[in-house]
Design an enzyme around this catalytic site. Structure first.
Site, mmCIF file in Angstrom:
data_model
loop_
_atom_site.group_PDB
_atom_site.id
_atom_site.type_symbol
_atom_site.label_atom_id
_atom_site.label_comp_id
_atom_site.label_asym_id
_atom_site.label_seq_id
_atom_site.Cartn_x
_atom_site.Cartn_y
_atom_site.Cartn_z
ATOM 1 N N ASP A 17 4.062 -8.166 -15.456
ATOM 2 C CA ASP A 17 3.315 -6.975 -15.048
ATOM 3 C C ASP A 17 1.988 -6.960 -15.801
ATOM 4 O O ASP A 17 1.973 -6.954 -17.032
ATOM 5 C CB ASP A 17 4.174 -5.750 -15.417
ATOM 6 C CG ASP A 17 3.545 -4.437 -15.004
ATOM 7 O OD1 ASP A 17 2.321 -4.401 -14.716
ATOM 8 O OD2 ASP A 17 4.280 -3.437 -14.984
ATOM 9 N N ASP A 41 -4.219 -1.888 -8.963
ATOM 10 C CA ASP A 41 -5.154 -0.808 -9.248
ATOM 11 C C ASP A 41 -4.412 0.504 -9.537
ATOM 12 O O ASP A 41 -4.676 1.179 -10.545
ATOM 13 C CB ASP A 41 -6.034 -0.656 -7.995
ATOM 14 C CG ASP A 41 -7.324 0.075 -8.261
ATOM 15 O OD1 ASP A 41 -7.785 0.079 -9.418
ATOM 16 O OD2 ASP A 41 -7.865 0.651 -7.307
ATOM 17 N N TYR A 129 -5.174 -7.007 0.350
ATOM 18 C CA TYR A 129 -6.311 -7.708 0.957
ATOM 19 C C TYR A 129 -5.915 -8.979 1.716
ATOM 20 O O TYR A 129 -6.761 -9.626 2.339
ATOM 21 C CB TYR A 129 -7.388 -8.009 -0.092
ATOM 22 C CG TYR A 129 -8.255 -6.801 -0.445
ATOM 23 C CD1 TYR A 129 -7.999 -5.548 0.108
ATOM 24 C CD2 TYR A 129 -9.330 -6.910 -1.311
ATOM 25 C CE1 TYR A 129 -8.777 -4.438 -0.205
ATOM 26 C CE2 TYR A 129 -10.128 -5.807 -1.628
ATOM 27 C CZ TYR A 129 -9.844 -4.583 -1.072
ATOM 28 O OH TYR A 129 -10.633 -3.496 -1.371
HETATM 29 P P1 ADP Z 1 -5.733 -6.770 -3.524
HETATM 30 O O1 ADP Z 1 -6.151 -5.448 -2.929
HETATM 31 O O2 ADP Z 1 -6.859 -7.468 -4.247
HETATM 32 O O3 ADP Z 1 -5.003 -7.634 -2.555
HETATM 33 P P2 ADP Z 1 -3.242 -5.836 -4.794
HETATM 34 O O4 ADP Z 1 -3.161 -5.001 -6.038
HETATM 35 O O5 ADP Z 1 -2.792 -5.223 -3.510
HETATM 36 O O6 ADP Z 1 -4.750 -6.365 -4.745
HETATM 37 O O7 ADP Z 1 -2.396 -7.177 -5.010
HETATM 38 C C1 ADP Z 1 -2.837 -8.282 -5.770
HETATM 39 C C2 ADP Z 1 -1.629 -9.054 -6.286
HETATM 40 O O8 ADP Z 1 -1.080 -8.404 -7.435
HETATM 41 C C3 ADP Z 1 -0.485 -9.170 -5.282
HETATM 42 O O9 ADP Z 1 -0.033 -10.517 -5.286
HETATM 43 C C4 ADP Z 1 0.564 -8.216 -5.839
HETATM 44 O O10 ADP Z 1 1.881 -8.657 -5.539
HETATM 45 C C5 ADP Z 1 0.323 -8.302 -7.322
HETATM 46 N N1 ADP Z 1 0.764 -7.143 -8.154
HETATM 47 C C6 ADP Z 1 1.109 -5.892 -7.764
HETATM 48 N N2 ADP Z 1 1.419 -5.132 -8.839
HETATM 49 C C7 ADP Z 1 1.252 -5.920 -9.944
HETATM 50 C C8 ADP Z 1 1.405 -5.745 -11.362
HETATM 51 N N3 ADP Z 1 1.801 -4.579 -11.879
HETATM 52 N N4 ADP Z 1 1.125 -6.800 -12.175
HETATM 53 C C9 ADP Z 1 0.705 -7.975 -11.687
HETATM 54 N N5 ADP Z 1 0.540 -8.210 -10.367
HETATM 55 C C10 ADP Z 1 0.808 -7.208 -9.516
#
Ligand code: ADP
Length: 179
Positions: A17, A41, A129
């Site tokens: 995470d 985010d 995205y």
């Molecule tokens: P984007 O809008 O740039 O696609 P996202 O946040 O929707 O960004 O997802 C980017 C990546 O981060 C995805 O592969 C998602 O599975 C992953 N992700 C989601 N939550 C976490 C977290 N807490 N820590 C690390 N990676 C995460």
């Protein structure tokens, strides 16, 4: 976890995470309007508290795709959050590759500007995205490896993958790039 040396720097990939990382900076997968959304985010703003959004509002109006801005990290273990905006994946022929590479590179340049020695990245653009993970992992790792070769900084770059599938894809891509 997998760790390799690139010159004097370390490149790590772990499953975990991003909000739990104790690197000096963590990178946020933000959007151009810098409005807290879902995914990485949402988790960063939820756990980090309201000071992050307050600082964003005070310092910036927006962040163009491929660029990066920086704030403190509120209640998180990291000291800084580098907010970058990856491209929305359309068809792979709309400049997505260059924009994704720019998001990684400009995040690392921002880290150097602030003398940050360790940075954790999520896999940018591969959630909401829609960037295909395999392609995104190649751009992410290639861009970071060539940055570390060129600048020999920061000392540590960690990719934090959410889930086993993403971790395995990054691990496989890294093995292929290094052989
Ligand atoms: P984007 O809008 O740039 O696609 P996202 O946040 O929707 O960004 O997802 C980017 C990546 O981060 C995805 O592969 C998602 O599975 C992953 N992700 C989601 N939550 C976490 C977290 N807490 N820590 C690390 N990676 C995460």
């Amino acid at each position: 976890m997998k760790r390799v040396k690139i010159g004097n720097c370390l490149l790590e990939i772990i499953q975990g995470d991003i909000t739990e990382q104790d690197t000096e900076a963590i990178v946020n997968a933000a959007n151009e309007r810098l409005i807290p959304g879902g995914g990485v985010d949402g988790a960063i703003h939820r756990k980090g508290g309201p000071s992050i959004l307050e600082e964003l509002r005070a310092k910036y109006t927006h962040c163009p795709t491929g660029e990066a801005v920086i704030t403190g990290a509120g209640n998180l273990k990291a000291k800084y959050i580098i907010h970058t905006v990856g491209p929305i994946y359309k068809n792979g022929k709309s400049g997505e590759e260059e924009l994704l590479a720019s998001a990684y590179k400009n995040s690392l340049l921002k880290a150097l500007e602030y003398n940050i020695n360790s940075v954790s990245f999520p896999s940018l653009s591969t959630g909401a995205y829609g960037y295909p993970l395999k392609d995104a992992s190649q751009i992410a790792l290639k861009t970071v490896i060539s940055f570390l070769k060129e600048y020999q900084k920061p000392e540590l770059v960690r990719f934090v993958l959410w889930g086993e599938e993403a971790y395995k894809i990054f691990e496989h891509t890294l093995e292929n790039l290094l052989t």
